[in-house]
Design a protein around this motif. Structure first.
Motif, PDB file in Angstrom:
ATOM      1  N   GLN A   1      80.955  49.099  40.307  1.00 60.63           N
ATOM      2  CA  GLN A   1      81.713  48.127  39.531  1.00 60.63           C
ATOM      3  C   GLN A   1      80.890  47.608  38.344  1.00 60.63           C
ATOM      4  OE1 GLN A   1      82.924  44.793  41.876  1.00 60.63           O
ATOM      5  NE2 GLN A   1      83.894  43.709  40.158  1.00 60.63           N
TER       6      GLN A   1
ATOM      7  N   ARG B   1      78.732  42.314  44.293  1.00 58.84           N
ATOM      8  CA  ARG B   1      79.446  43.396  43.608  1.00 58.84           C
ATOM      9  C   ARG B   1      78.702  44.702  43.840  1.00 58.84           C
ATOM     10  NH1 ARG B   1      80.291  42.027  37.459  1.00 58.84           N
ATOM     11  NH2 ARG B   1      78.052  41.665  37.616  1.00 58.84           N
TER      12      ARG B   1
ATOM     13  N   SER C   1      80.704  50.310  35.666  1.00 56.54           N
ATOM     14  CA  SER C   1      82.001  50.458  35.016  1.00 56.54           C
ATOM     15  C   SER C   1      82.251  49.333  34.016  1.00 56.54           C
ATOM     16  CB  SER C   1      83.106  50.468  36.083  1.00 56.54           C
ATOM     17  OG  SER C   1      84.373  50.495  35.471  1.00 56.54           O
ATOM     18  N   GLU C   2      81.951  48.134  34.407  1.00 58.52           N
ATOM     19  CA  GLU C   2      82.142  47.004  33.492  1.00 58.52           C
ATOM     20  C   GLU C   2      81.231  47.106  32.284  1.00 58.52           C
ATOM     21  OE1 GLU C   2      81.683  43.348  35.533  1.00 58.52           O
ATOM     22  OE2 GLU C   2      83.447  43.627  36.805  1.00 58.52           O
ATOM     23  N   ARG C   3      80.010  47.579  32.486  1.00 63.57           N
ATOM     24  CA  ARG C   3      79.064  47.707  31.367  1.00 63.57           C
ATOM     25  C   ARG C   3      79.557  48.719  30.342  1.00 63.57           C
ATOM     26  NH1 ARG C   3      74.744  50.990  29.865  1.00 63.57           N
ATOM     27  NH2 ARG C   3      73.059  49.879  28.747  1.00 63.57           N
TER      28      ARG C   3
ATOM     29  N   THR D   1      82.679  49.721  29.807  1.00 61.66           N
ATOM     30  CA  THR D   1      83.973  49.416  29.180  1.00 61.66           C
ATOM     31  C   THR D   1      83.965  48.130  28.365  1.00 61.66           C
ATOM     32  OG1 THR D   1      84.678  48.259  31.205  1.00 61.66           O
ATOM     33  CG2 THR D   1      85.234  50.603  30.993  1.00 61.66           C
ATOM     34  N   SER D   2      83.019  47.240  28.634  1.00 64.28           N
ATOM     35  CA  SER D   2      83.044  45.938  27.959  1.00 64.28           C
ATOM     36  C   SER D   2      82.509  45.986  26.540  1.00 64.28           C
ATOM     37  CB  SER D   2      82.213  44.919  28.758  1.00 64.28           C
ATOM     38  OG  SER D   2      80.838  45.268  28.739  1.00 64.28           O
TER      39      SER D   2
ATOM     40  N   ASP E   1      80.105  38.563  26.451  1.00 67.60           N
ATOM     41  CA  ASP E   1      79.896  38.836  27.865  1.00 67.60           C
ATOM     42  C   ASP E   1      80.188  37.580  28.676  1.00 67.60           C
ATOM     43  OD1 ASP E   1      79.062  41.402  27.290  1.00 67.60           O
ATOM     44  OD2 ASP E   1      76.974  40.774  27.015  1.00 67.60           O
TER      45      ASP E   1
END
Length: 1852
Positions: free
Chosen positions: A1704, A1700, A1707-1709, A1711-1712, A1719
């Motif tokens: 990415q 990855r 961004s995931e960190r 928004t999650s 997780d």
């Protein structure tokens, strides 16, 4: 100082305390704790040295003041004998001139204490202690005995008039201390008591006071409910009083009188009664024995008196004659002559009669009874071994026989510690036997015979056997029966320790016999080697722990013999597994030799190095233990040890097994202690020992660096946990902590010299290391957080930076991050935030006086924190610290309140942004877990604590109202109602919220928010209450009542298991605090709560439905009783048991199923209580009553009551019989009917009554079955047969047997099984064979027209169960003949009967292999199996028939393949299925001469059978045969390949079926490559196979992944031979994935394949490697073999990028956080991306260098151009942007996130690779890569430990 200061006025203003003894020392002595003793002793030792030479020059007032201070300290330190003796040492030189002053002061203070005994009970206890151990105090007592008696009498009398239940805790302690003083007065001044009690005529006042004391003692002994300690002291004191009687017969009679009085609650007693001459009569004796049999733990007074008589009774009293005759026996009847007069016997033997009665009495007093019996035997032994001629006056043979019966009956007693007491009794009994050899010469032989015939699984017999062995004949030291029993015991931890005692005894006796070593080699060594090399890992471990050390101790030469044998066997090992087991045994012996003798064999020893890398964890662990442990605890670290440990420790810190990690840490701890203790003496001459010192110091430095380097984010849990554990032992054993409270493992002060000498080599506590540990506080595991926090608190110096003016100081950063994390909705982040707040509070506020200013939360979720330093040097520093701490706590509490207010405004938003519960945890931790708070801030902190309590209650009720859906609701909402309430809340609060079928993130957040807040608030309530009570803070009763109501509300209105468990622990804390409270009104609250719950159940006031086994209701009762047990009381437990019994017996009015019945609640509560191990010892007395209650409730018309009764019945069976134990499908629980009658006497009569009632009903009518029949038979079926010749017991067994046998014809199948097992339990062992033959001949008969199939089946089941207890070959031969004659059973109308008959034949054949099997019988069985008829129970017959036929082949030597082929070809479908199932389970154990023939038969089934399951099984067997034997005919290969090609994908698409197809394809590929000449692999087939392997390697199903490993093991070797093949990269990918699989078995198999590949290629010299080594070595192998392959280079570079891009990940960190609560893990927990990246980078670097050296520049250019440089450029830009935003000095940054860190490290390492490639390709981006690397090295954005690793691989 209490009353002493008030009375003596030792702090007189006119008196100057000598400077040599400061007042601070006096205060420290008065308030000392256990861990203060060491320092106080040093201070007192210095004072003693100074006083000895200086006190004579002092003025009299100074000496007086010192004496007063020392005497006062002497009283306050009485509980520490070391401190007391140190003070005596100071007083000793002063006694010459100041003896009167010292005694006067001592006398005054002691009398003052006695006059005010109720004022300070602890001081009274200390006076009692001094009276026991100080001659000074004893002399004071003698000179003031009359006054002391008067004072004690006045204090004791009012206490004994109160019922024990009404005594407060203080009064109980006071009573204990006063009784102990009475005992001590009897010891010190016996003449006074003799005159007052037995002679009289002295001072009337003294006579009165002594009489009162005696009456008080008797009153205590009579009153039920006193604590055991008080009663034992009272019994001893009474006995000492009897010893003062001048006439022994009179004293013995008085003892009888006292026993009678204590057993009779109504009889009045007066001291004058003791002066009567004769109390002994047949009536009194009968009275005593009758009442002793009913004594329980509530009435222990008589037991205490008997114990006192046995232990302290005067010899003359014990040997006093009790009758007029010449002889006496034991039982009450035989003790009387025909005229009814007692025969002559001593008081000693009379006591035995009483003790014998106690040992057969209530279970609750068995421990005390057997202790008394052991003490009685000890006294008897002393009498018999004394020089004087002692006449006991009775037949000791009878006593011995009676005692032996008690021993056998109780050696497996369920009462704790009774089995050990039984062994002590038996040991003493055998000592007595030595004096009786002439009268009972065969006694030891009879005992040995009895022990050998006792089943091997009876635990109690082994310690008894060990005690009896030395009295047996030498040939019994190693008899075969004993050896087999001991070896089987080692296969279970339950028996291992017990049997080890027997092994030690036998080998000890063997070592003293002639030719001991040769005898050992013949008798013991085969068994020992069998245990060491067994396939059973537990057997190997127990053999190494229990047998090997004692063997080598007693036979030092045996080690060489064993090692030589094992070395020889290793050279000829037939398999890798066999060699591993032999290697393990060799390592075990070598390790034991080194531990016992110090002799090591490490240098140039290949076995040790092979073991260190072995795949087997046990082998590796023992090899590491060999390096770390030695006989000399201070042996220097050798060069070999240093080298090997540096190699193996890094690859063993990441191991999945927790026991492995624990033992690894233990071994390293022992090594570190070795290093410390060996290096310290060398510091005297450091230059002389420089090499040794450098090696040891460098090793410690290396180990510390390794541990710190393993702690960055992204390391696996196993690695971080093990590294933190290693840091704990490293600091804990090398760093001296003067204030530690630990005695064991205390680091001496000399370690300071070693630490100073090491200097910068051991830079343990640097800021970088502290930063690394702080990052560990962010881990999701609570264990890792706790370990890191403990290290930071205990060893690191704070503050971390000295410039407090800097606004970026770590404390501000840490507190700000902690508060930010506390507002995270994710649980582990909130927990980390609370821990950070606690750390800052403890280290900065409390210890360094920092004052924090916290600004309101900002829009991005962060806090603004500023700080000011404490006022160091200010005289009011303490007040400053108090203010700062209070300010901190108030700020946290205010922030919590603000979050609560936010929640009131917007619940949905609050569930994500204001979780509340983490801040509650932070405040609670700071209040309760920081040591200095309550000692300094009690008053102000109490106010904050009460505010926190109010807030927690508010939170709990608010959350419960949210989930109930209404403002207030009495009922307990169901989970469906809770879900509906939350959904409605979300629909109202969010317009865009849509209700769906799955749980939305918003719903998860809201639900988790509510439950977590309730749970955390409950925990806070419990901890705060406990701390306030412990610190004696003022706690308003109304507040306690509110807390109690809150707990009850949660426990009765919540269903969530996690919340209930959290509330349970908190409620236990709450109740424990109240029980320990000195306020009696608070102490009574738990009892009131219990009574309220019980009364509400009785009145049926709990009308809501809480289901889930009554939810929290049982926890309320359990918490109260557990807390009461901790305070050493049981009154409430008895009350609860009685109350619950009444609830369960309530009449059933109606049951509509809408509410839970009180009877159900009662049963569920009882179930909870009986499953609690901490209450088991107390509840054992109620087991019978509860079991009877449960069986009765099986007949309830209510289903819910029957269901609850079933659950409780299961618990009671476990409680009575223990956990179910079985071996070889045989029950190994050892309780017999005789033991059941002894332990639970109320149970057998009830069981008999139920059987009698059931027998009056129609047995064949299912509807008329008695509801209690199943549970009764279940209990009886759990029993083992009894070996007895007692006519009375045999008669009872026959009575049971006759009733049980009626149910053999029941139509219920399972009931017949229970009947059979119950019948066997009712047959005495010696009658088992006759019962079997009687059943076969009389009950199993053939009547053509009237065959009762059920009756036949029931009787056959009885025979089958009974044969488990028949092992005599001749007996089995008789049974065989009868069974063969009953061949008509094969043609029975049901397969169940025929199958059971065949099973019986198989059982007998297995027990007697020499039997001849008639050919007609085997043909009949074969014919019956091959018939394709729709027979009821046909599968039973087929299974039994297959097993029987194959067993016949094994015993007769016939061809197994032929029988299997016939069964597969001609058998019915059921027979084929049974045959295939049998082969799947037992193929590995079959001895096959021609496996190819069997493979052909199996392939025929696979190709032609219509049953898909049969085809799957046969294909699985074909693959297994090929794996096992590696052979296949060409025709079979062709058929298999064709059949695989024709498989229907739709039918074979299931996970299990498709996985076996992969293995079959691997078989085809391997056969083609191995056996078919000139054949070439089909690239298409290979490609399909490799794709299947890749699919299997990443499948979620373990079966598929395991199939992939097996397929790889078959065909992988050949495919890897092709260096140019396109499939090589895919195979490497599969291998790298599987060696890091999360499943241990899969990982092990993959490593086995990789190890074989590397070993065969000569890449390693060891054939077995573990996974932590395999990954790295496989990459090295790839580098060595495929360095020029462009595809391999491209594959490894792709692996380095982690799959990855960084964009990415970021961004995931971001928004999650608020989009998903949990997780997701994208890889195996065993795979570590960062470590993999370093390994890949290392090998890529080597491959690039080789390509450059060999001129393969074009390959590198292709690799560079094929890489996606565009994404790499974008990620590098993002990385530089992230690095620019990181604040200097910040510890918690974006780089502490494991995903971001792994992506960033992979990116940096990829950047380095691209920089190396671009340098050869002259690419324009080369400067970008190099500048990025330069920025990383300059800014050091990563955690310090990771920066060190990067610095080692990146170019400078």
């Amino acid at each position: 100082m209490g009353i002493l200061h008030r009375k003596q006025g030792i702090m007189d203003k006119d008196t100057q305390m000598p400077a040599i003894f400061p007042s601070s020392l006096l205060n420290d002595l008065q308030n000392h704790r256990t861990h203060d003793v060491r320092n106080l002793l040093k201070r007192l030792e210095c004072i003693a040295t100074q006083v000895e030479g200086a006190w004579q020059g002092w003025a009299e007032p100074q000496v007086t003041c010192l004496v007063v201070a020392l005497v006062t300290a002497y009283l306050y330190t009485a509980d520490s004998i070391k401190l007391s003796r140190a003070i005596e040492k100071i007083l000793k030189p002063m006694q010459t001139h100041h003896a009167d002053s010292i005694l006067g002061r001592l006398e005054g203070q002691i009398l003052s204490v006695l006059e005010n005994a109720a004022a300070d009970v602890k001081l009274l206890s200390r006076v009692s202690v001094l009276l026991e151990q100080s001659k000074l105090v004893q002399s004071v007592l003698r000179s003031n005995i009359l006054r002391v008696i008067s004072l004690v009498s006045k204090q004791l009398l009012p206490l004994t008039t109160l019922p024990p239940q009404e005594l407060t805790t203080t009064q109980t302690l006071q009573l204990h201390a006063l009784i102990k003083m009475v005992l001590q007065m009897c010891q010190v001044c016996p003449d006074v008591f003799q005159q007052a009690v037995w002679v009289g005529g002295t001072d009337p006042d003294i006579d009165t006071h002594v009489s009162n004391l005696v009456n008080c003692l008797v009153t205590v002994l009579k009153s039920p409910g006193h604590c055991v300690d008080c009663l034992l002291l009272c019994g001893t004191a009474t006995c000492l009083l009897l010893n003062t009687c001048p006439l022994a017969p009179q004293a013995a009679g008085a003892a009888i009188k006292l026993l009678t009085v204590t057993l009779s609650a109504d009889e009045n007693f007066d001291t004058s009664h003791l002066k009567h001459d004769q109390f002994y009569s047949s009536r009194s004796r009968e009275f005593i024995i009758a009442h002793l049999s009913s004594v329980t733990s509530r009435t222990l007074g008589p037991v205490a008196l008997l114990r006192g008589l046995v232990t302290c009774g005067n010899t003359d009293i014990l040997l006093a004659r009790m009758g007029n005759g010449e002889t006496s026996v034991l039982s009450p009847e035989s003790l009387q002559t025909e005229a009814g007069h007692l025969q002559s016997q001593t008081f000693m033997t009379e006591l035995f009669s009483y003790i014998h009665t106690l040992c057969q009495g209530d279970l609750t007093i068995h421990f005390q009874a057997f202790q008394i019996l052991s003490l009685w035997y000890i006294r008897l032994t002393k009498f018999l071994t004394s020089q004087q001629d002692v006449d006991i006056g009775t037949t000791l043979v009878t006593i011995q026989e009676s005692t032996l019966n008690l021993v056998v009956l109780n050696w497996d007693s369920p009462v704790a510690d009774v089995p050990e007491a039984v062994v002590e009794v038996f040991t003493s009994m055998m000592t007595v036997w030595v004096s009786l050899k002439g009268e009972m010469p065969d006694f030891p032989a009879n005992v040995a015979s009895m022990l050998m015939s006792t089943p091997w699984h009876v635990k109690g017999k082994y310690r008894v056997w060990a005690a009896a062995l030395k009295y047996c004949q030498p040939e019994q030291y190693g008899c075969e029966s004993m050896e087999n029993h001991m070896l089987r015991c080692l296969t279970t931890n339950h028996l291992a320790a017990s049997s080890a005692a027997l092994y030690k005894a036998s080998i000890t006796l063997l070592s003293s016999s002639p030719g001991a070593l040769e005898t050992w080699k013949q008798v013991k060594m085969p068994t020992l080697v069998e245990g060491l090399t067994s396939q059973n890992s537990l057997l190997r471990y127990n053999t190494s722990q229990y047998w090997v050390p004692v063997t080598i101790k007693l036979f030092p030469l045996s080690a060489g013999v064993i090692k030589s044998y094992l070395s020889g066997e290793m050279d000829y090992a037939t398999s890798s597994a066999a060699r591993t087991r032999l290697l393990h045994a060799w390592i075990i012996v070598t390790k034991t030799v080194r531990s016992l003798t110090g002799v090591s064999d490490l240098d140039n020893n290949k076995c040790v190095e092979e073991a260190l890398y072995s795949m087997d964890e046990d082998v590796r662990l023992d090899a590491i233990g060999l390096l770390c442990n030695t006989l000399k605890k201070a042996e220097n670290l050798s060069e070999t040890e240093d080298r090997l440990l540096r190699q193996v420790v890094p690859v063993n810190v990441k191991v999945d097994s927790a026991p492995f990690r624990q033992l690894l840490v233990t071994n390293i701890r022992r090594l570190l202690i070795r290093l410390r203790d060996s290096c310290t003496p060398l510091l005297k001459e450091p230059d002389k020992h420089k090499t040794t010192l450098d090696r040891s110091l460098d090793f410690v430095s290396w180990l510390h660096g390794l541990c710190i380097g393993n702690l960055f984010a992204g390391a696996s849990y196993q690695r971080r946990k093990c590294s933190l554990d290693l840091l704990h032992v490293l600091y804990g054993n090398l760093v001296h902590s003067p204030n530690t409270g630990h005695r064991k493992g205390f680091v001496p002060e000399t370690a300071l010299k070693l630490l100073e000498f090491a200097g910068r080599r051991w830079e343990f506590f640097s800021p970088d290391n502290a930063c690394t540990l702080i990052i560990c506080l962010l881990d999701g595991s609570e264990e890792i957080q706790s370990l890191a926090y403990h290290l930071l608190i205990s060893y690191y110096s704070w503050p971390l930076q000295s410039h407090i003016e800097d606004q970026q100081d770590p404390c501000c950063h840490l507190l700000g991050e902690g508060l930010r994390l506390c507002n995270s909705p994710k649980g582990h982040e909130g927990q980390s935030g609370a821990t950070l707040c606690k750390l800052v509070f403890q280290k900065y506020t409390l210890e360094n006086d920092f004052l924090f200013h916290i600004q309101p939360i900002t829009s991005d979720g962060t806090y603004t924190v500023t700080v000011s330093a404490g006022n160091h040097g200010d005289s009011k520093i303490s007040d400053c610290r108090d203010n700062n701490a209070v300010s901190f706590l108030e700020t946290l509490l205010g922030e919590t309140g603000r979050c609560v207010a936010e929640a009131e405004r917007d619940l949905v938003r609050a569930s994500k942004h204001f979780p509340i519960h983490c801040l509650v945890r932070a405040v609670t931790h700071c209040l309760c877990e920081c040591e200095d708070v309550h000692g300094k801030l009690v008053s102000r902190v109490s106010d904050i604590a009460l505010q926190l309590v109010a807030m927690c209650r508010q939170i709990i009720y608010r959350m419960m109202s949210i989930m109930s859906g209404v403002t207030s609701q009495e009922a307990c909402p169901s989970f469906a109602e809770i879900g509906e309430a939350i959904e409605n809340l979300l629909l109202e609060g969010q317009e865009d919220y849509n209700e769906g079928t799955s749980l939305s993130p918003e719903f998860q957040y809201m639900s988790s928010w509510c439950w977590n807040n309730i749970k955390e608030s409950c925990v806070s309530l419990g901890e705060v209450t406990q701390k306030l009570v412990n610190c004696s803070a003022e706690l308003p009763p109304s507040t306690v009542e509110d807390i109690r109501a809150t707990f009850l509300s949660v426990l009765t209105k919540c269903r969530h298991k996690g919340v209930i468990e959290g509330c349970r622990s908190a409620f236990i804390r709450f109740c424990s605090a109240l029980f320990s409270c000195t306020d009696e009104s608070l102490c009574k609250i738990p009892a009131q709560t219990l009574q309220e719950v019980l009364s509400s159940l009785k009145r049926k006031e709990i009308s809501s439905s809480v289901t889930r086994r009554s939810a929290g209701l049982p926890i309320i009762i359990q918490a109260i009783l557990v807390s009461e047990k901790r305070s050493k009381k049981t009154a409430l437990l008895i009350e609860a048991q009685q109350g619950l019994s009444e609830v369960c017996h309530l009449p059933l009015t109606s049951d509509l199923g809408l509410t839970d019945l009180p009877q159900v609640h009662g049963l569920n509560i009882l179930n909870t209580l009986f499953t609690d191990a901490s209450l088991s010892s107390t509840l054992i007395a109620h087991s019978s009553h509860v079991t009877i209650l449960v069986i009765q409730l099986f007949g309830s018309p209510s289903w819910s009551i029957r269901n609850a009764a079933t659950i409780l019945f299961s618990t009671m069976v476990t409680r009575i019989f223990g956990q179910k134990k079985s071996r070889d499908n045989k029950l190994c629980n050892s309780l017999t009917f005789q033991e059941l009658c002894s332990y639970y006497p109320e149970l057998p009569p009830f069981l008999l009554s139920v059987l009698l009632e059931a027998s009056h009903r129609d047995v064949r009518d299912i509807c008329q079955l008695h509801p209690g029949l199943f549970p009764v038979l279940t209990l009886l079926a759990c029993l083992n047969p009894t070996k007895t010749t007692d006519p009375a017991l045999i008669g009872r067994l026959i009575e049971y047997r006759n009733l049980i046998k009626l149910f053999t014809r029941s139509p219920v199948y399972q009931l017949r099984h229970l009947v059979a097992s119950s019948l066997v339990a009712m047959v005495p062992r010696q009658e088992m064979m006759s019962s079997v033959m009687s059943c076969l001949n009389d009950d199993i008969t053939y009547l053509a027209d009237d065959v009762d199939a059920n009756s036949l089946h029931g009787n056959l089941l009885f025979v089958h169960r009974a044969l488990e207890h028949v092992d005599n070959p001749s007996s089995l031969r008789s049974v065989w003949g009868v069974l063969v004659d009953k061949v008509w059973l094969l043609d029975a109308r049901t397969g169940i009967l025929s199958g059971l008959h065949v099973q019986l034949l198989t059982t007998v054949l297995a027990g007697s292999p020499s039997l001849e099997v008639p050919r007609t019988l085997t043909e009949a069985v074969m014919t019956r199996c091959c018939q394709d008829s729709q027979l009821v129970g046909g599968s039973v017959l087929c299974d039994a028939g297959v097993e029987f036929l194959l067993a016949c082949c094994n015993l007769s030597g016939q061809s197994i393949q032929a029988v299997i082929g016939r069964l597969l070809a001609n058998g019915s479908p059921e027979t084929r299925g049974a045959c295939l199932e049998h082969l799947l389970g037992n193929l590995i154990n079959l001895d096959l001469d021609e496996p190819e023939n069997l493979m052909t038969d199996l392939l025929a089934v696979f190709i032609s059978d219509s049953d898909l399951q049969h085809r799957y099984s046969s294909l699985e067997l074909v693959c297994f045969l090929y794996e096992q034997y590696g052979q296949m005919d060409i025709e079979d290969w062709a058929q298999l390949q064709g059949a695989l090609a024709d498989l229907d994908p739709a039918m074979w698409s299931g996970q299990a079926r498709s996985s076996v197809v992969v293995i079959a394809r691997a078989v085809c590929l391997h056969v083609q490559a191995t056996y078919i000449k000139d054949s070439t692999r089909d690239p298409v087939a290979v490609g399909m196979f490799v794709k299947e392997l890749q699919r299997c390697s990443i499948a979620t199903n373990e079966t598929e992944r395991m199939s992939g490993v097996r397929a790889l093991g078959i065909a992988g070797h050949g495919l890897l031979e092709d260096k140019e093949g396109e499939h090589v990269v895919s195979l490497l990918d599969v291998c790298l994935t599987l060696v890091q699989d999360e499943d241990t078995d899969i990982r092990t198999e993959a490593c086995s394949f990789v190890s074989q590949v590397l070993h065969q290629k000569g890449f390693t010299e060891y054939p077995s490697l573990h996974s932590n080594v395999c990954y790295e070595l496989l990459l090295e192998y790839t580098c060595a073999q495929f360095w020029s392959s462009a595809s391999c280079l491209q594959f490894m570079l792709a692996q380095l990028t982690v799959g990855r891009n960084l964009q990415q990940v970021i961004s995931e960190r971001s928004t999650s956080r608020y989009s998903q609560l949990y997780d997701t893990e994208d890889n195996s927990f065993f795979a570590e991306k960062i470590y993999n990246c370093f390994h890949l980078h290392k090998q890529l670097t080597v491959m690039i260098s080789k390509c450059k050296e060999k001129g393969k520049v074009e390959t590198l250019r292709k690799l560079f151009t094929s890489s996606n440089t565009l994404i790499l450029q974008e990620d590098l830009t993002l990385l530089r942007h992230i690095l620019a935003e990181i604040q200097p000095g910040a510890m918690i940054t974006v780089m502490t996130d494991s995903s971001v860190l792994a992506g960033s490290v992979g990116l940096v390492l990829t950047c380095d690779i691209m920089a190396r490639l671009s340098s050869d390709c002259n690419h324009q981006n080369q400067s970008v890569y190099q500048s990025t690397l330069h920025t990383i090295q300059e800014t050091k954005p990563f955690p310090p430990s990771l920066m060190t690793s990067l610095g080692n691989v990146l170019p400078v």
